[in-house]
Write a protein that holds these residues in place. Structure first.
Motif: not given
Length: 558
Positions: A99-103, A116
């Protein structure tokens, strides 16, 4: 056949060395080319697999199950199965969705799901990205595509990797084909090298490098050591060899690669060199030398290689022959005078025997005045004793042969005329030619006769010789002064066809002019200009260092 040099048999043949060298060069270049081609092909395969990975990433980003799991509440439970399905179908080593959080929502290693990633997202600009990834699964061709949400915004990233072993496996499958092509090229090159080596061997007539170098050294030593000019021409007529003696005699310097027309003026010499003028031992007069030129074509094993011209300096020999002819002319004159004197003595003896003392006395007085009268008549008009002696001698010899030589009443020549040596040669040759012409002409009412005129003024000396012979043909007026032109065969001591050519060159050497009339009774006219000022000693200037200026009879009659 040219003998081989000692020790050549132990050396490798020229064709073998050329073939071995070219095969080695071809082998090295083939290996280098093969390596470079494999390297380029590896780069192309990397690019191809990167694009395949990007295409797979875009397919995964458009998968409904993955989009639902990323935008809804399903999360990794929906994304991981879909990612595994797509990875298996595309034969990719991994399909990772973040996702946008790098998860991570999917990964080949389940323990990494929910963690992440270390690097930032690359697709925030909304475009796909490719590269080589050094991840936990090893080196792989990577493609990243943006994951779009229902609102049209980027909600994540799909990263797809294809393992390096797939790229290397594809390369190894293609290398045998490349090796086959390189082998074919090498075989063709070896065949061409062998043909080239055989052709070079034929071109060098089977000689090896050491033999060619030795022959070149021998040739240079021979060409520049002999006292004979040598000029070699290739089949196209260009100069390939010219030795030092030829440069001296022909007065040419930069002649290599040029044709005779490029370095020599039009004339008999150029015609003899380029083959226009055929024959053996061609006599050619230049401004300084009398040359004998021979041109021989060169043919080896049926191949025309050009021609070789030899040039020999005969200036001194021709000069000696002309002096010999001069002495012979004087001897003939003395013999004629002796014969005439013996006849007169016989007449006197007969008159005395008959008792005709008065008649004998009158005849003796008359005979005693004949020769002095001839000499005195010439001396009244000609002051130089050498010229007087030449004219009297020529007149005596001509009278013995039935030809009358007369000196015109308007003749006038000083005691020390300018160009004396050249003038003696010119007059002697013209008188000889005129006597021969008068003898060969048809009988005339006045008999065979020659008239000589010598006139010296303040600005020039004029010589005019006319004969009662058949004259010069109209078509020969232009060529009569060329070397070798003659209507009579050669004599034993001297070549014919040089007299008028010599006169022509002497006249031009002194800056004068010469003319000849056509038709019956040839008339030769020569004009020699006089220098504007005398020398410091008050004597006339010398005639110049021309080797052909010989006094006396020329003897080369046309």
């Amino acid at each position: 056949m040219i003998p081989r040099r000692a020790g050549t048999a132990q050396r490798r043949r020229l064709s073998t060395r050329i073939l071995a060298s070219q095969v080695a060069i071809l082998a090295v270049t083939s290996v280098i080319g093969f390596v470079l081609f494999a390297w380029v092909q590896r780069g192309q395969l990397d690019h191809e697999y990167e694009q395949r990975a990007l295409s797979t990433a875009r397919v995964a980003a458009a998968d409904p199950q993955i989009r639902e799991g990323m935008s809804g509440a399903g999360g990794a439970a929906l994304v991981q199965p879909a990612a595994e399905r797509i990875a298996e179908a595309a034969r990719a080593s991994y399909v990772v969705v973040v996702d946008l959080n790098g998860v991570r929502y999917s990964h080949p290693h389940a323990d990494l799901i929910g963690q992440r990633i270390a690097e930032p997202l690359a697709v925030l600009d909304g475009r796909g990205h490719v590269g080589i990834d050094q991840g936990v699964t090893g080196r792989s061709a990577n493609g990243k595509a943006p994951l779009w949400g229902p609102s049209g915004r980027v909600i994540g990233e799909v990263s797809v990797g294809i393992a390096e072993k797939n790229v290397a496996g594809q390369l190894w499958r293609e290398l045998p084909t490349f090796a086959l092509y390189a082998g074919i090229a090498l075989a063709v090159g070896c065949g061409a090298s062998y043909a080239l080596a055989r052709r070079l061997k034929r071109s060098t007539f089977g000689l090896e490098l050491e033999e060619i170098a030795g022959l070149l050294q021998d040739r240079e030593a021979m060409l520049h050591g002999i006292r004979e000019g040598v000029v070699a021409f290739d089949p196209s007529g260009r100069v390939t060899v010219v030795n030092d003696e030829a440069r001296r005699l022909l007065r040419i310097d930069a002649a290599l690669g040029l044709r005779p027309a490029d370095v020599l003026p039009a004339g008999r010499l150029r015609d003899a060199l380029d083959g226009t003028l055929g024959g053996n031992d061609l006599t050619v007069l230049t401004d300084r030398y009398c040359l004998v030129v021979n041109r021989m074509p060169v043919v080896l094993h049926g191949r025309e290689l050009g021609a070789v011209v030899t040039v020999r300096d005969r200036t001194e020999l021709v000069g000696l022959l002309r002096e010999l002819d001069s002495v012979r002319g004087l001897t003939d004159a003395l013999r004629a005078q002796q014969h005439e004197f013996a006849n007169r003595m016989h007449i006197l003896a007969g008159l005395l025997d008959l008792g005709e003392h008065d008649a004998a006395f009158e005849y003796a007085v008359e005979s005693a005045c004949v020769e002095p009268a001839l000499t005195e008549a010439v001396r009244q008009r000609v002051g130089n004793p050498l010229m007087v002696g030449l004219i009297v001698a020529k007149s005596t010899v001509a009278a013995e042969r039935g030809v009358s030589i007369t000196l015109s009443d308007d003749s006038q020549l000083g005691e020390q005329p300018v160009h004396l040596r050249g003038l003696l040669t010119i007059v002697g040759n013209l008188l000889d030619n005129a006597v021969e012409a008068a003898l060969s002409g048809a009988a005339t009412a006045g008999g065979a006769r020659v008239e000589l005129s010598l006139l010296e003024t303040r600005s020039e000396i004029t010589v005019r010789v006319a004969d009662s012979g058949p004259g010069v043909p109209g078509d020969a007026v232009e060529s009569i002064f060329q070397d070798g032109w003659s209507t009579r065969p050669d004599r034993g001591t001297a070549r014919r066809g040089l007299g008028l050519a010599l006169v022509h060159r002497l006249v031009l050497h002194h800056g004068g002019t010469i003319t000849v009339s056509s038709g019956a009774g040839a008339v030769f006219g020569v004009t020699l200009p006089l220098p504007a000022t005398p020398t410091a000693s008050g004597r006339p200037r010398p005639a110049g260092a021309n080797p052909f200026e010989l006094s006396g009879s020329g003897g080369d009659r046309w």
